[in-house]
Design a protein around this motif. Structure first.
Motif, PDB file in Angstrom:
ATOM      1  N   ASP A   1       0.505  -1.107  -0.070  1.00 21.47           N
ATOM      2  CA  ASP A   1      -0.408  -0.001   0.208  1.00 21.47           C
ATOM      3  C   ASP A   1       1.166   1.212  -0.163  1.00 21.47           C
ATOM      4  O   ASP A   1       0.552   2.175  -0.762  1.00 21.47           O
TER       5      ASP A   1
ATOM      6  N   ARG B   1       1.982   1.413  -3.243  1.00 17.70           N
ATOM      7  CA  ARG B   1       1.309   2.535  -3.983  1.00 17.70           C
ATOM      8  C   ARG B   1       0.585   3.730  -3.882  1.00 17.70           C
ATOM      9  O   ARG B   1       0.052   4.479  -4.790  1.00 17.70           O
TER      10      ARG B   1
ATOM     11  N   GLN C   1       0.559   6.457  -6.582  1.00 20.53           N
ATOM     12  CA  GLN C   1      -0.461   7.638  -7.304  1.00 20.53           C
ATOM     13  C   GLN C   1      -0.315   8.803  -6.973  1.00 20.53           C
ATOM     14  O   GLN C   1      -0.857  10.133  -7.115  1.00 20.53           O
TER      15      GLN C   1
ATOM     16  N   VAL D   1       2.359  -1.322 -14.090  1.00 16.22           N
ATOM     17  CA  VAL D   1       1.827  -0.946 -13.344  1.00 16.22           C
ATOM     18  C   VAL D   1       1.120  -0.581 -14.689  1.00 16.22           C
ATOM     19  O   VAL D   1       1.393   0.287 -15.508  1.00 16.22           O
TER      20      VAL D   1
END
Length: 219
Positions: free
Chosen positions: A129, A132, A136, A179
């Motif tokens: 996370d 990620r 982002q 990705v």
């Protein structure tokens, strides 16, 4: 001008070397490249001889040695003002510097979990996370920058700049680890991967050999 020599690491793995090298290409200054392959310098003895930190990149200009990618890029900007490594517009220049500085000091989880490996072409088995969240944030930066400067060109600040040199390795990483991007972020990734310095660097990385099992065997 005294000779410029840029010491870089293995082109398949060294994202910081790519950043300095792309900035050097942007400067249009003549420079030599000295490559230190990591698998041939496991004790860093060569790098210690060439850089005061034992790391790459390092720029040699006469008696001056610079050992940090961002410092190298800014120095090249001063050496070649006509190349406009940063835009003339003060606002664009400030935003670009903030973006480069954020990349320079942040995104630790992305770096650790998805290390640069140009030759890799398979999705990561798992992404945390935290990593990620880093991805982002990169996407947010790309989308905001493209929305603001799209009238000036296809790169982050319109024309190619140091900001693109600093985010090009991330574009490569996200491709290597599968990705998926969309919209403006995908368009920017495709733009920077087609950028002439990036095409040249990628070709060299694919051809160089010199594998590192710790990176190549990541799931």
């Amino acid at each position: 001008m005294e000779r410029l020599t840029l010491v870089i690491g293995s082109q398949n793995y060294s994202s910081w070397s790519l950043r300095a090298w792309a900035a050097a290409r942007l400067s249009r200054l003549a420079f030599e490249t000295q490559v230190v392959h990591f698998d041939e310098d496991t004790d860093r003895s060569r790098r210690w001889r060439l850089s005061p930190t034992g790391k790459v990149p390092a720029l040699h200009h006469g008696s001056l040695v610079l050992w940090d990618s961002l410092a190298i890029a800014e120095y090249l900007c001063e050496l070649a003002p006509e190349a406009e490594l940063w835009p003339k517009d003060r606002t664009a220049r400030a935003i670009g510097r903030a973006m480069a500085a954020e990349m320079h000091s942040g995104f630790a989880d992305l770096r650790r979990e998805l290390p640069m490996n140009v030759r890799r072409a398979r999705p990561a088995a798992a992404i945390s996370d935290a990593a990620r969240a880093d991805i982002q944030r990169v996407v947010q930066l790309w989308e905001e920058s493209r929305a603001r400067f799209q009238k000036d060109g296809q790169f982050l600040l319109g024309r190619p700049s140091i900001a693109d040199a600093f985010y090009a390795p991330v574009a490569s990483r996200l491709r290597s680890y599968g990705v998926a991007l969309s919209g403006a972020a995908l368009a920017y990734q495709e733009t920077v991967l087609r950028w002439e310095p990036m095409v040249e660097w990628t070709a060299a990385a694919l051809a160089e050999g010199h594998g590192l099992a710790a990176y190549d065997q990541l799931p």
